[in-house]
Design an enzyme around this catalytic site. Structure first.
Site, PDB file in Angstrom:
ATOM      1  N   HIS A  44       0.846  -1.199   0.000  1.00  0.00           N
ATOM      2  CA  HIS A  44       0.000   0.000   0.000  1.00  0.00           C
ATOM      3  C   HIS A  44       0.880   1.247   0.000  1.00  0.00           C
ATOM      4  O   HIS A  44       2.028   1.202   0.463  1.00  0.00           O
ATOM      5  CB  HIS A  44      -0.885   0.033   1.260  1.00  0.00           C
ATOM      6  CG  HIS A  44      -2.006  -0.960   1.246  1.00  0.00           C
ATOM      7  ND1 HIS A  44      -2.276  -1.794   2.309  1.00  0.00           N
ATOM      8  CD2 HIS A  44      -2.951  -1.242   0.308  1.00  0.00           C
ATOM      9  CE1 HIS A  44      -3.331  -2.552   2.015  1.00  0.00           C
ATOM     10  NE2 HIS A  44      -3.750  -2.233   0.811  1.00  0.00           N
ATOM     11  N   CYS A  58      -2.826   0.866   9.288  1.00  0.00           N
ATOM     12  CA  CYS A  58      -3.875  -0.041   8.812  1.00  0.00           C
ATOM     13  C   CYS A  58      -4.956  -0.319   9.865  1.00  0.00           C
ATOM     14  O   CYS A  58      -6.077  -0.645   9.545  1.00  0.00           O
ATOM     15  CB  CYS A  58      -3.285  -1.406   8.431  1.00  0.00           C
ATOM     16  SG  CYS A  58      -1.735  -1.335   7.563  1.00  0.00           S
TER      17      CYS A  58
END
Ligand code: GLY
Length: 255
Positions: free
Chosen positions: A163, A250
Site C-alpha cells: 500500500h 492499517c
C-alpha cells in the site's frame, strides 16, 4: 486535529490473513493484547475511539483503514482489491458507524477497486497509490468524489509496496517519512523528506495523531528521527500485525 477513531477487534482467524511476510503466523492472544495497547495509545492523544466487534469470517478485518476514506467533508466506502477482503467494506456495523459520524457517505463501485491504505491525506489533498489493490478506475472514482466536496486527489504509480502508506507517513508540518520506492518519487519532492533505511522500512508506517506520533516498537532509528523533529512519540508493539503485512496506520480510521 482528529476527534474520532474507528478500530475493529481482530478476528480469531487472524492467522489466516493475507501475507507476503515470512515471519510465522500471528498469535491471536498476543494480537488482542497489542490491539488493546494500540487503543490505549490512541486514547492518550485525545481522540474518542469507537471499537467495532470482531468479524471472525474476515481474517484481515482489523485493518479498517482499507475499507473507508474519512475526509473532513465525507466518508468514502471503498471496494477492496483483495477478493478475500472485498466484503469487509460492506460490514453493517462499519457502515452504521460512518453514517453516525458523517452526513455524506459515498461508495466506490465496480469496476473500481480501492484500499484506502493506498491513500495519504495532506490537508485537503489526497495521494492515491495505483497498486495491486487500487486500480485506475477506483482512483478516478475517488478523485471525482473528492472534487465534488472541494477536495483534490492525484494518483501515484507504485511498483513494489503493498500500500502507499506501507512506505509513507505524513506527520503534518510538511514532514514526510519515506521508504523504498517513495524516497525518490517526484510527487513528494516538495516535502521535508525523512528517509527511512531499508533495514527499518516497516517503521515508516507511523501515524500522526494530534501532535503525537505512534511508532512501531523495534525501530530505534525511525524513533530517533521522529523525536529529533520534536514530536511526542508513543511506541506501540505491532509484531503480530507485521506477520500479515499490517501496521499502525492499517489498524484505524482517523478523522
Ligand atoms: N493482510 C493485510 C492485507 O493484505 O490486506
Amino acid at each position: 486535529m482528529f476527534k474520532n477513531v474507528i478500530v475493529r477487534v481482530p478476528s480469531k482467524h487472524i492467522s489466516e490473513g493475507i501475507t507476503s511476510a515470512h515471519e510465522g503466523k500471528p498469535d491471536y492472544k498476543k494480537a488482542l493484547q497489542q490491539h488493546e495497547n494500540y487503543v490505549s495509545a490512541l486514547t492518550k492523544t485525545g481522540v474518542n475511539v469507537t471499537v467495532l466487534a470482531p468479524e471472525d469470517d474476515f481474517p484481515d478485518s482489523c485493518f479498517v483503514e482499507d475499507v473507508a476514506l474519512c475526509t473532513s467533508k465525507c466518508a468514502i466506502v471503498t471496494r477492496p482489491g483483495a477478493l478475500s477482503r472485498r466484503k469487509e467494506a460492506a460490514l453493517p456495523d462499519m457502515i452504521e458507524a460512518l453514517n453516525k459520524f458523517y452526513d455524506h457517505v459515498e461508495y466506490i463501485e465496480d469496476p473500481g477497486t480501492v484500499e484506502a491504505g493506498d491513500i495519504m491525506m495532506v490537508g485537503d489533498h489526497f495521494y492515491i497509490g495505483h497498486s495491486a489493490r487500487t486500480n485506475e478506475a477506483g482512483g478516478k472514482q475517488m478523485i471525482a468524489i473528492l472534487e465534488k466536496y472541494g477536495l483534490s486527489g492525484q494518483m501515484v504509480e507504485m511498483k513494489e509496496m503493498l500500500h502507499l502508506k506501507t512506505g509513507l507517513a505524513y506527520l503534518e508540518n510538511n514532514n514526510l517519512l519515506t521508504a523504498g520506492e517513495f524516497k525518490t518519487a517526484p510527487e513528494f519532492e516538495k516535502f521535508n523528506k525523512i528517509g527511512i533505511e531499508m533495514d527499518e522500512a516497516y517503521g515508516a508506517n507511523c501515524i500522526w495523531v494530534n501532535g503525537y506520533v505512534l511508532v512501531p516498537a523495534g525501530y530505534p532509528k525511525v524513533q530517533k528521527k521522529i523525536e529529533d523533529l520534536g514530536y511526542k512519540v508513543i511506541v506501540v508493539d505491532t509484531s503480530e500485525y507485521r506477520k500479515i503485512d499490517g501496521g499502525l496506520s492499517c489498524l484505524s480510521l482517523r478523522f
